[in-house]
Design a protein around this motif. Structure first.
Motif, PDB file in Angstrom:
ATOM      1  N   VAL A 304       0.856  -1.190   0.000  1.00 50.59           N
ATOM      2  CA  VAL A 304       0.000   0.000   0.000  1.00 50.59           C
ATOM      3  C   VAL A 304       0.890   1.238   0.000  1.00 50.59           C
ATOM      4  N   PRO A 305       0.373   2.371  -0.489  1.00 49.26           N
ATOM      5  CA  PRO A 305       1.150   3.611  -0.401  1.00 49.26           C
ATOM      6  C   PRO A 305       1.407   3.962   1.065  1.00 49.26           C
ATOM      7  N   LEU A 306       2.584   4.511   1.347  1.00 50.00           N
ATOM      8  CA  LEU A 306       2.940   4.844   2.723  1.00 50.00           C
ATOM      9  C   LEU A 306       2.444   6.232   3.096  1.00 50.00           C
ATOM     10  N   ALA A 307       1.929   6.352   4.316  1.00 48.88           N
ATOM     11  CA  ALA A 307       1.527   7.643   4.853  1.00 48.88           C
ATOM     12  C   ALA A 307       2.780   8.451   5.217  1.00 48.88           C
ATOM     13  N   VAL A 308       2.615   9.758   5.266  1.00 51.48           N
ATOM     14  CA  VAL A 308       3.722  10.649   5.604  1.00 51.48           C
ATOM     15  C   VAL A 308       4.277  10.293   6.987  1.00 51.48           C
ATOM     16  N   GLN A 312       7.574   2.069   6.613  1.00 49.62           N
ATOM     17  CA  GLN A 312       6.990   0.853   6.048  1.00 49.62           C
ATOM     18  C   GLN A 312       5.735   0.487   6.821  1.00 49.62           C
ATOM     19  N   VAL A 313       4.977  -0.456   6.280  1.00 53.05           N
ATOM     20  CA  VAL A 313       3.834  -1.025   6.989  1.00 53.05           C
ATOM     21  C   VAL A 313       4.324  -2.279   7.705  1.00 53.05           C
ATOM     22  N   TYR A 314       4.048  -2.366   8.991  1.00 49.66           N
ATOM     23  CA  TYR A 314       4.453  -3.528   9.778  1.00 49.66           C
ATOM     24  C   TYR A 314       3.254  -4.452   9.991  1.00 49.66           C
ATOM     25  N   TYR A 315       3.466  -5.736   9.868  1.00 49.04           N
ATOM     26  CA  TYR A 315       2.422  -6.675  10.279  1.00 49.04           C
ATOM     27  C   TYR A 315       2.558  -6.901  11.783  1.00 49.04           C
ATOM     28  N   PRO A 316       1.497  -7.316  12.467  1.00 48.91           N
ATOM     29  CA  PRO A 316       1.562  -7.492  13.916  1.00 48.91           C
ATOM     30  C   PRO A 316       2.675  -8.467  14.320  1.00 48.91           C
ATOM     31  N   GLY A 317       3.544  -8.010  15.184  1.00 52.92           N
ATOM     32  CA  GLY A 317       4.660  -8.817  15.652  1.00 52.92           C
ATOM     33  C   GLY A 317       5.964  -8.547  14.923  1.00 52.92           C
ATOM     34  N   GLU A 318       5.912  -7.801  13.802  1.00 55.37           N
ATOM     35  CA  GLU A 318       7.131  -7.561  13.026  1.00 55.37           C
ATOM     36  C   GLU A 318       8.086  -6.620  13.740  1.00 55.37           C
TER      37      GLU A 318
END
Length: 353
Positions: A304-308, A312-318
């Motif tokens: 997905v596009p990243l917010a300002v 990165q987007v983390y999955y739970p536990g990453e």
């Protein structure tokens, strides 16, 4: 005994140093070697994950409970109920980490035999982070949910008396290439241990974490500890805390509400209760197929596009997994107050730190 580590040095310390020290402290209080190693590992692992509120900071509290007899050093567990997929385990006031680790194996074994394993635990103690145990089941290809009640620090919604604990819960799901997907959260806006940590560091807290004894928002961690921790999401967190207490305390036959004593209490038996469910993934679909589906899920989450302001987007536990890798490499840097308290515990236990 002379100090082996200068707490004012500001240098990282190898995790194995903390593990060996904590295990020696537990052994000095009569905890058997294998159990002492487990209890020590749960503390160090919390620090490795970046959760210092549940790490070595807590060793002194557990040690005080062992010395007073509130927590028994030799853990004897029995099954009050042994009924197919369901068991009720009595911990007889033993070490919470040991009781819960045994319950994990009980739940996973029953899930292997029945597709699901449900273990209700009574007369236990605080066990550290929930995710330490749910991850163990996930690594054996079982989905696990674990919840626990705790000593009171939240008021019922609209009230001004401590009745409900932070009552944490965790769900861990087996992963493929990415490893387990793990949720671990309290039903308060923040774990009480984080406020203790802020108090030790003499740092202010956000004004939405807690209120003082009169119910006023506060940034003073000391006033927060004397007052009430706020539930997450307002009344929704309060309701969730109640339901965790019903499953963990009422259903297990253990204590509940303000009759539970937390690890901060050095002299009273805890009466903590836990509730654990293990689901054998193989009973639902082939393991390989599930791993592929989990991998596809995580890739989609991240695509997905990243917010300002976000890298990165983390999955739970990453975030915990990444912190573990980094901290194992560079060592653990704990607050000076925590190191000084560990030196105090070491002097009392006759174990040099």
């Amino acid at each position: 005994m002379s100090s082996m580590i200068d707490p004012s040095s500001g240098l990282p310390i190898a995790p194995k140093v903390f593990s060996a020290f904590a295990a020696a402290v537990y052994r000095s209080a009569g905890v058997p070697e294998v159990d002492a190693a487990l209890a020590a590992d749960t503390l160090v692992q919390a620090d490795l994950w970046g959760h210092q509120s549940h790490g070595m900071l807590r060793l002194g509290w557990y040690y005080a409970r062992l010395r007073s007899g509130a927590m028994k050093p030799v853990t004897h567990t029995t099954l009050a109920v042994d009924a197919g997929a369901i068991a009720v385990m009595d911990g007889h006031d033993g070490v919470g980490q040991v009781i819960t680790r045994r319950a994990v194996e009980e739940a996973v074994t029953r899930a292997r035999n029945h597709g699901v394993g449900v273990v209700s635990i009574r007369n236990s103690n605080h066990f550290g982070t929930c995710m330490y145990y749910t991850r163990i089941a996930a690594e054996q290809n079982c989905i696990m949910m674990l919840m626990s009640n705790a000593g009171p620090n939240m008021a019922p919604w609209g009230g001004l008396k401590k009745k409900i604990g932070t009552n944490p819960w965790s769900i861990a799901v087996p992963g493929g290439d990415y490893g387990p997907v793990v949720m671990d959260m309290a039903n308060s806006g923040v774990a009480r241990g984080k406020i203790y940590l802020a108090n030790k560091r003499r740092e202010p807290i956000p004004d939405y974490w807690a209120v003082d004894a009169q119910g006023r928002p506060t940034t003073d961690p000391k006033a927060a500890l004397e007052g009430f921790i706020l539930p997450m999401a307002g009344h929704k967190g309060y309701v969730m805390g109640v339901m965790v207490d019903l499953l963990s305390g009422v259903l297990s036959g253990s204590q509940f509400l303000d009759t539970v004593h937390g690890p901060y209490d050095p002299v009273n038996p805890s009466g903590a209760g836990h509730f654990m469910v293990a689901l054998n993934v193989a009973a639902f679909m082939p393991i390989a197929e599930f791993h592929q589906r989990i991998d596809a899920y995580i890739r989609s989450l991240k695509d997905v596009p990243l917010a300002v302001g976000h890298k990165q987007v983390y999955y739970p536990g990453e975030m915990e997994r990444l912190a573990d890798c980094e901290n194992r490499g560079k060592g653990l840097l704990l607050p000076q107050d925590t190191l000084e308290d560990l030196q105090r515990v070491g002097r009392e236990a006759g174990v040099p730190f």
